[in-house]
Scaffold this motif. Sequence first.
Motif, PDB file in Angstrom:
ATOM      1  N   ALA A 117       0.844  -1.197   0.000  1.00 15.31           N
ATOM      2  CA  ALA A 117       0.000   0.000   0.000  1.00 15.31           C
ATOM      3  C   ALA A 117       0.877   1.243   0.000  1.00 15.31           C
ATOM      4  O   ALA A 117       1.641   1.460   0.944  1.00 15.31           O
ATOM      5  CB  ALA A 117      -0.914   0.011   1.229  1.00 15.31           C
ATOM      6  N   PRO A 118       0.801   2.070  -1.047  1.00 16.21           N
ATOM      7  CA  PRO A 118       1.539   3.340  -1.045  1.00 16.21           C
ATOM      8  C   PRO A 118       0.754   4.400  -0.276  1.00 16.21           C
ATOM      9  O   PRO A 118      -0.410   4.655  -0.561  1.00 16.21           O
ATOM     10  CB  PRO A 118       1.635   3.692  -2.539  1.00 16.21           C
ATOM     11  N   VAL A 119       1.400   5.015   0.698  1.00 17.94           N
ATOM     12  CA  VAL A 119       0.760   6.041   1.535  1.00 17.94           C
ATOM     13  C   VAL A 119       1.406   7.383   1.237  1.00 17.94           C
ATOM     14  O   VAL A 119       2.623   7.529   1.387  1.00 17.94           O
ATOM     15  CB  VAL A 119       0.913   5.700   3.034  1.00 17.94           C
ATOM     16  N   PRO A 120       0.642   8.389   0.788  1.00 17.04           N
ATOM     17  CA  PRO A 120       1.223   9.690   0.455  1.00 17.04           C
ATOM     18  C   PRO A 120       1.991  10.298   1.626  1.00 17.04           C
ATOM     19  O   PRO A 120       1.550  10.239   2.772  1.00 17.04           O
ATOM     20  CB  PRO A 120      -0.006  10.545   0.109  1.00 17.04           C
ATOM     21  N   ARG A 121       3.151  10.861   1.294  1.00 20.96           N
ATOM     22  CA  ARG A 121       3.966  11.578   2.264  1.00 20.96           C
ATOM     23  C   ARG A 121       4.616  12.751   1.552  1.00 20.96           C
ATOM     24  O   ARG A 121       5.551  12.580   0.811  1.00 20.96           O
ATOM     25  CB  ARG A 121       5.046  10.676   2.857  1.00 20.96           C
ATOM     26  N   GLY A 122       4.095  13.964   1.784  1.00 14.33           N
ATOM     27  CA  GLY A 122       4.647  15.139   1.133  1.00 14.33           C
ATOM     28  C   GLY A 122       4.551  15.026  -0.371  1.00 14.33           C
ATOM     29  O   GLY A 122       3.496  14.766  -0.937  1.00 14.33           O
ATOM     30  N   GLU A 123       5.689  15.182  -1.041  1.00 13.00           N
ATOM     31  CA  GLU A 123       5.725  15.088  -2.496  1.00 13.00           C
ATOM     32  C   GLU A 123       5.926  13.656  -2.973  1.00 13.00           C
ATOM     33  O   GLU A 123       5.984  13.402  -4.175  1.00 13.00           O
ATOM     34  CB  GLU A 123       6.858  15.968  -3.045  1.00 13.00           C
ATOM     35  N   GLY A 124       6.060  12.741  -2.037  1.00 14.25           N
ATOM     36  CA  GLY A 124       6.279  11.351  -2.419  1.00 14.25           C
ATOM     37  C   GLY A 124       5.334  10.420  -1.696  1.00 14.25           C
ATOM     38  O   GLY A 124       4.207  10.787  -1.389  1.00 14.25           O
ATOM     39  N   TYR A 125       5.796   9.225  -1.425  1.00 17.12           N
ATOM     40  CA  TYR A 125       4.972   8.270  -0.705  1.00 17.12           C
ATOM     41  C   TYR A 125       5.861   7.238  -0.029  1.00 17.12           C
ATOM     42  O   TYR A 125       7.030   7.070  -0.388  1.00 17.12           O
ATOM     43  CB  TYR A 125       3.984   7.557  -1.638  1.00 17.12           C
ATOM     44  N   MET A 126       5.333   6.593   0.971  1.00 14.88           N
ATOM     45  CA  MET A 126       6.018   5.468   1.597  1.00 14.88           C
ATOM     46  C   MET A 126       5.189   4.217   1.328  1.00 14.88           C
ATOM     47  O   MET A 126       3.969   4.284   1.189  1.00 14.88           O
ATOM     48  CB  MET A 126       6.181   5.689   3.108  1.00 14.88           C
TER      49      MET A 126
END
Length: 240
Positions: free
Chosen positions: A117-126
Amino acid sequence: TPKTTHHFAPMALSSRLPVLRRALGRSTNALRPCLAQQRWAANGHAGEALAPGVPGGAMKLSDIAKVQLLMNESSVKVRELWLERYCDNPVTVAGVLAESDYRTLQSNAEACPMFVAPVPRGEGYMNLVWQAQDGKLFLFKTLDGYQQNSPMVDLGVNLFTELLPSHQLVLLHAELKSNLLTKEEAARLVRYMREAYTDPKLFEWVKRFNHSARDFDWNEFLSECRPLEQWQAMTGSAAS
């Protein structure tokens, strides 16, 4: 209250990780995972992510609720009481599944126990990886957490089936195990996980990830299913 501790089962991801490594490594847009995640994809196995005895979940419903009192209530009232109980709890997300939804989710989760699952973080994701155990317990852990050899899971999700015979309901209890996620993010992760197993289009990707890793392309998945855009559109609720 004593809790049973669970950890990621030794289920090798070696057949899937090279696919993710290639996809994540060639990603050139702004939504690019951090270097630690790429190293995890290159070198790690999710089955080794957690040591034995790590707190993650499965409790019995009787550990946190008076089952007999719930048995005396209608299905509508049980749902109302369950959601209301955890509405203001800062670390717990509650949900309720109808029997048909649960049967689909359980069957598909047992067949395809892992996904990302990609979780948005700022300009990217974790990226977080989850593992289903017996179709009733779902453990979430970050790729970074694995790289750092963290002993903790970040989110544990339990599905309690005690009321299934009498009320045709399954009670969902998701508990934050770290400070990584907000309650709203946890709720969205739960919704994403549920949709991964109950939405036919999305589940095709889950099947491909688990059983046909060579045919799984991470960038193609992001482009076709648009999980990051769907994440933004989700409401912070796992109730459904």
